[in-house]
Design an enzyme around this catalytic site. Sequence first.
Site, short mmCIF file in Angstrom:
data_model
loop_
_atom_site.label_atom_id
_atom_site.label_comp_id
_atom_site.label_asym_id
_atom_site.label_seq_id
_atom_site.Cartn_x
_atom_site.Cartn_y
_atom_site.Cartn_z
N GLU A 41 3.65 14.61 -3.97
CA GLU A 41 2.69 15.63 -4.37
C GLU A 41 3.12 16.92 -3.66
O GLU A 41 3.26 16.91 -2.43
CB GLU A 41 1.28 15.21 -3.92
N ARG A 268 4.00 1.65 4.81
CA ARG A 268 4.45 3.01 5.12
C ARG A 268 5.00 3.05 6.54
O ARG A 268 4.70 2.20 7.38
CB ARG A 268 3.34 4.02 4.93
N LYS A 278 0.41 14.74 5.80
CA LYS A 278 0.68 16.14 5.48
C LYS A 278 -0.51 17.03 5.83
O LYS A 278 -0.33 18.18 6.24
CB LYS A 278 0.99 16.28 3.98
P1 ATP Z 1 0.68 11.87 3.41
O1 ATP Z 1 -0.35 10.79 3.54
O2 ATP Z 1 1.59 11.97 4.56
O3 ATP Z 1 0.13 13.17 3.03
P2 ATP Z 1 1.26 11.08 0.77
O4 ATP Z 1 1.40 9.63 0.54
O5 ATP Z 1 0.01 11.72 0.35
O6 ATP Z 1 1.63 11.38 2.27
P3 ATP Z 1 2.97 11.87 -1.34
O7 ATP Z 1 3.56 13.19 -1.61
O8 ATP Z 1 1.91 11.38 -2.26
O9 ATP Z 1 2.44 11.89 0.13
O10 ATP Z 1 4.11 10.79 -1.18
C1 ATP Z 1 5.23 10.67 -2.00
C2 ATP Z 1 5.79 9.29 -1.83
O11 ATP Z 1 6.16 9.05 -0.47
C3 ATP Z 1 4.78 8.23 -2.18
O12 ATP Z 1 5.41 7.24 -2.97
C4 ATP Z 1 4.32 7.68 -0.87
O13 ATP Z 1 3.93 6.36 -1.00
C5 ATP Z 1 5.57 7.87 0.00
N1 ATP Z 1 5.19 8.02 1.41
C6 ATP Z 1 4.34 8.90 1.95
N2 ATP Z 1 4.19 8.72 3.27
C7 ATP Z 1 5.00 7.67 3.60
C8 ATP Z 1 5.30 6.98 4.82
N3 ATP Z 1 4.74 7.33 5.97
N4 ATP Z 1 6.17 5.96 4.75
C9 ATP Z 1 6.76 5.61 3.60
N5 ATP Z 1 6.51 6.22 2.42
C10 ATP Z 1 5.65 7.24 2.41
MG MG Z 2 -0.60 11.34 -1.72
#
Ligand code: ATP
Ligand code: MG
Length: 565
Positions: A41, A268, A278
């Site tokens: 995102e 994760r 983020k």
């Molecule tokens: P955050 O919670 O840090 O804001 P998010 O999951 O909302 O992260 P996205 O932009 O939606 O961020 O993530 C893009 C991809 O990266 C998704 O497939 C998500 O599952 C993966 N991802 C995000 N954080 C992690 C992590 N800590 N370890 C592994 N994969 C991750």
């Molecule tokens: Mg997300």
Amino acid sequence: MSEKTPEKDAVVKKNFIRQIIEEELKEGKNDGRVHTRFPPEPNGYLHIGHAKSICLNFGTAQEYGGITNLRFDDTNPSKEETEYVESIKKDVRWLGFDWGEREYFSSDYFDNLYAFAVKLIKADKAYVDDQDAETISAQKGTPTRPGFESPHRERSVEENLDLFERMRGGEFNEGEKVLRAKIDMASPNMHMRDPILYRIMKTPHHRTGDKWCIYPMYDFAHGQGDYWEGITHSICTLEFEVHRPLYNWFIDQLKEGEYRPRQIEFARLNLTYTVMSKRKLLELVKENYVNGWDDPRMPTISGLRRRGYTPESIRNFADRIGVTKVDGMIDVALLEHSVREDLNKKAQRVMGVLNPLKVVITNYPEGQVEELDAVNNPENPDAGKRKVPFSKEIYIERDDFMEDPPRKFFRLAPGREVRLRYAYYLTCNEVIKDESGEITALHCTYDPETKGGNSPDGRKVKATLHWVSASNNVEAEVRLYDRLFLDEEPDGHKDRDFKEFLNPDSLTVLKKCYLEPFVKDAKPLDSFQFERLGYFNVDPDSSTDQLVFNRTAPLRDNWSKFKGK
Ligand code: ATP
Ligand code: MG
């Protein structure tokens, strides 16, 4: 006793995702296609957790001759920006992965998603609800208690079509109406209790501008995007496991043939001494706890790059931690170990003095300069040698001298002899101080017979010091970083804000450091090992008259301590 063979090891090393893919390939599923995607995102910069996901999605597809899409899940215009899109592309590329022409946006599907919503309404599987978000959420029930059905749940198809059309037309205010799926308010899975599909948001979108004033929810866009792109394996983090029945429900309503993406969840990445969300990273940036998303103390990919991490070191780290189904915490020392290991092989060695103490070599000829041979990289014989200038006045590290040394201090002290790396043996004869008693210089003598640092009479010394000529050097600023947080799990405390655990000493700036002249043409992001001190790289803040270095990592590796355990 189990007998270990290389084949067996190879099988054990295959993670569960590869096992699933290989079984499917054997069965001929999806005509042998492997097609993954990385779906960020664009609401912030990528972090090391995303790097794990990137390596997994791109790496796994590559392994099976497959391909990977980059898809921006941009369904929420209030938080998303073009700056983030650009930074994400840069970071994925820098990590060494290529999505070819396959760059997609969920916003590309807004028309299709709207049409799909209309199809659901026509099938009496979606309805417009006039209640506000709070009321809807209050009616949801709990996992053990069913929810209440909305009073608008039984609206006619015609009325729903009309209202949805008017939502799109901008007739209603934000929060006045939503579109919901009509599934089951008593489902044990809360996500199946008539989830919201569309909400009104009168916010322009970074790509579609003012075209829409209703936007699909992430859950209503994500799985369909995968379906329309022909994704075979939707790899995502564990928190989406409970969303899977809902994603499947949408695809059941949508799909025409046999094909459907298969969602596979993994744990994760969590790192000690690090926050990864983020939202929290944005807070650190907005409130100036750090100097931007690419501050070298940040766990962002851009921060790690600026700090001197290499793409290889991050990919190796991702390989090492592997993938599992159980949430855990990885020691940040393993990440630090990965960059040391990579830079040890690659980095040009130089000498640099960070806390200088002047040494006058009283028996060295005035005005003489010698060019001494120094090894560029002992790990790489092809890297060759360079010349380092030696002169009557040099700098050594203040820490390498003690006027009144304790028993275990073997470096320079009054009357003691040490080796200067690549140069000569040096003996300290006199300590010079100012009125306040501060040591300002040492007067020493050298032994001209020990050129190159070897004594012809076999005389031993207990220490070798690095040094830099005081008359022929490059002056630079050096930034030393420590962990950004003092607590192992800064966001793991109930009732305490993660920012309470920030390390007040995470950045130390040394303004007057001296480096050997070799570094004078160094370019931003070039990496060096400063002998005995650690790995450093050139910060993009450098200018033509002022080099700025970041310490990537000190030399000492904490990881080896844990490895044996
Ligand atoms: P955050 O919670 O840090 O804001 P998010 O999951 O909302 O992260 P996205 O932009 O939606 O961020 O993530 C893009 C991809 O990266 C998704 O497939 C998500 O599952 C993966 N991802 C995000 N954080 C992690 C992590 N800590 N370890 C592994 N994969 C991750
Ligand atoms: Mg997300």
